[in-house]
Design an enzyme around this catalytic site. Structure first.
Site, mmCIF file in Angstrom:
data_model
loop_
_atom_site.group_PDB
_atom_site.id
_atom_site.type_symbol
_atom_site.label_atom_id
_atom_site.label_comp_id
_atom_site.label_asym_id
_atom_site.label_seq_id
_atom_site.Cartn_x
_atom_site.Cartn_y
_atom_site.Cartn_z
ATOM 1 N N TYR A 198 0.870 -1.359 -0.040
ATOM 2 C CA TYR A 198 0.091 -0.044 -0.062
ATOM 3 C C TYR A 198 1.011 1.418 -0.071
ATOM 4 O O TYR A 198 2.024 1.064 0.291
ATOM 5 C CB TYR A 198 -0.994 0.056 1.273
ATOM 6 C CG TYR A 198 -0.351 0.250 2.563
ATOM 7 C CD1 TYR A 198 0.200 -0.993 3.126
ATOM 8 C CD2 TYR A 198 -0.014 1.451 3.111
ATOM 9 C CE1 TYR A 198 0.778 -0.796 4.488
ATOM 10 C CE2 TYR A 198 0.577 1.633 4.328
ATOM 11 C CZ TYR A 198 1.034 0.463 5.055
ATOM 12 O OH TYR A 198 1.870 0.546 6.005
ATOM 13 N N CYS A 199 0.123 2.291 -0.606
ATOM 14 C CA CYS A 199 0.899 4.041 -0.116
ATOM 15 C C CYS A 199 -0.262 4.810 -0.124
ATOM 16 O O CYS A 199 -1.193 4.314 0.215
ATOM 17 C CB CYS A 199 1.786 4.042 -1.443
ATOM 18 S SG CYS A 199 0.851 4.182 -2.959
ATOM 19 N N THR A 200 0.197 5.861 -0.066
ATOM 20 C CA THR A 200 -0.961 7.204 0.101
ATOM 21 C C THR A 200 -1.930 7.024 -0.598
ATOM 22 O O THR A 200 -3.047 6.943 -0.113
ATOM 23 C CB THR A 200 -0.083 8.438 -0.160
ATOM 24 O OG1 THR A 200 1.175 8.342 0.431
ATOM 25 C CG2 THR A 200 -0.981 9.537 0.324
ATOM 26 N N GLY A 202 -2.040 4.917 -3.890
ATOM 27 C CA GLY A 202 -2.049 4.064 -4.853
ATOM 28 C C GLY A 202 -1.086 4.188 -6.004
ATOM 29 O O GLY A 202 -0.633 3.047 -6.528
ATOM 30 N N ILE A 227 -4.125 4.599 1.135
ATOM 31 C CA ILE A 227 -4.849 4.734 2.319
ATOM 32 C C ILE A 227 -6.005 5.659 2.285
ATOM 33 O O ILE A 227 -7.031 5.549 3.166
ATOM 34 C CB ILE A 227 -3.807 5.240 3.233
ATOM 35 C CG1 ILE A 227 -2.476 4.304 3.425
ATOM 36 C CG2 ILE A 227 -4.325 5.539 4.750
ATOM 37 C CD1 ILE A 227 -1.278 5.198 3.796
#
Ligand code: ZN
Ligand code: ZN
Length: 343
Positions: A198-200, A202, A227
């Site tokens: 995951y990241c901020t 996508g 997220i």
């Protein structure tokens, strides 16, 4: 024809105050083949400036990455504009939970080589062979699976204030560094484990998932919309929230609170705190975590040295700034030997 900002950030802030209208903070990205990024950039600037859209947008041959604030009453018009661009039709918009009138103060649309400075040579692997996109509820299931390795694709100063419980959070300054470190750490599990990332918002996972598949990982998943979208779905669907702390965001707000947990500490005194600031000495501008007490004591500076600098007459400060010796700190985000409690 006017193609650039004329108002300063300060003038814009006071204008927004006066207007008092609700704005939506949102982001989106799309990998697409853009033949003439410069032309597209101008088209965006002219259209969005007229709608008083603000934000930071990168356009490249490989696509677009946008972080914006849009006046609420212009949102339909904005959406209709996106739907009129063939590769932006129905693009997923990550809309922030908390809205801040001043998340962005200017409209900046820049042409770049890439929409994310990922340090990768895209010609060496198939960027379209991505991982499986999962929504929040599927993501929660995957986290609970003992066969899952959960990886945070963001940098140290981002995961420091918030991350998913049990995630591997590489202590890295750049995306490129994290790719190698994660691959090395997980190399024995390329076939048997789920690699869930995951990241901020996508966008980093779009490349990372393809990269890891290229490197031989068989079961690669990525959190769709990152997220930001996870938090929205958790709230709307009443799902269990497995994210603790704040989601670091790249606008004026610095972070969006996702859970009430505060998992970081003031880098100066060590007390519980997760508020990022930039050092008030403009020549330093170091990003770090500072509690209110320390902020008062050091006037929002990272160190006594910087406190001394900001007391100098402005002309003196400017003179000091003209040297390039400080540029290193600006790019070494959140790292300085002066920060006693930075882990
Ligand atoms: Zn403190
Ligand atoms: Zn400083």
């Amino acid at each position: 024809m006017q193609l650039y900002n004329t108002l300063s950030a300060k003038e814009r802030a006071s204008l927004l105050d006066q207007a008092g209208e609700d704005r939506l903070t949102l982001s989106f990205y799309q990998y697409a083949n853009i033949g003439n990024p410069e032309l597209f950039r101008n088209h965006l600037f002219i259209t969005w400036d007229e709608m008083t859209v603000l934000g930071r947008i990168y356009v490249a041959h490989e696509g677009i990455n946008a972080q914006l604030s849009v006046p609420a009453k212009k949102f339909q018009e904005f959406k209709a504009f996106l739907d009129g661009v063939y590769f932006l039709k129905d693009v997923r918009l990550n809309i922030a939970i908390q809205h801040d009138l001043k998340s962005f103060l200017k409209l900046k649309v820049k042409v770049r080589k890439k929409i994310v400075a990922d340090g990768l040579n895209d010609a060496t692997f198939d960027v379209t062979n991505k991982g499986i996109h999962v929504n929040a509820s599927r993501f929660n299931q995957l986290i609970d699976d003992p066969n899952t390795l959960l990886v945070d694709m963001r940098n140290h100063y981002e995961s420091e204030i918030g991350h998913f419980k049990g995630a591997i959070t590489p202590d890295v300054d750049t995306f490129r560094d994290s790719l190698d470190i994660i691959e090395e750490d997980l190399k024995d599990h390329k076939e048997d484990k789920n690699l869930v990332m995951y990241c901020t918002g996508g966008i980093r996972c779009e490349k990372a998932s393809a990269y890891y598949k290229h490197k031989g990982f068989k079961k690669v998943f990525q959190l769709e919309g990152g997220i930001i979208e996870y938090a929205r779905q958790v709230e709307n669907q009443g799902l269990e929230n497995k994210f603790i702390g704040k989601n670091f965001v790249f606008d004026h707000r610095r972070g969006e609170r996702i859970s009430e947990d505060i998992i970081a500490c003031c880098h100066q005194c060590g007390q519980v705190c997760d508020t990022h600031v930039n050092c008030a000495n403009e020549a330093c501008h170091l990003l770090f975590i500072q509690c209110e007490e320390c902020s008062g004591k050091l006037q929002s500076c990272c160190s006594e040295d910087c406190l001394e600098v900001i007391q100098l007459p402005y002309k003196e400060q400017k003179k000091l700034r003209s040297g390039a010796h400080n540029s290193n700190k600006i790019f070494k985000k959140g790292r300085s030997e002066k920060l006693k409690f930075k882990q």
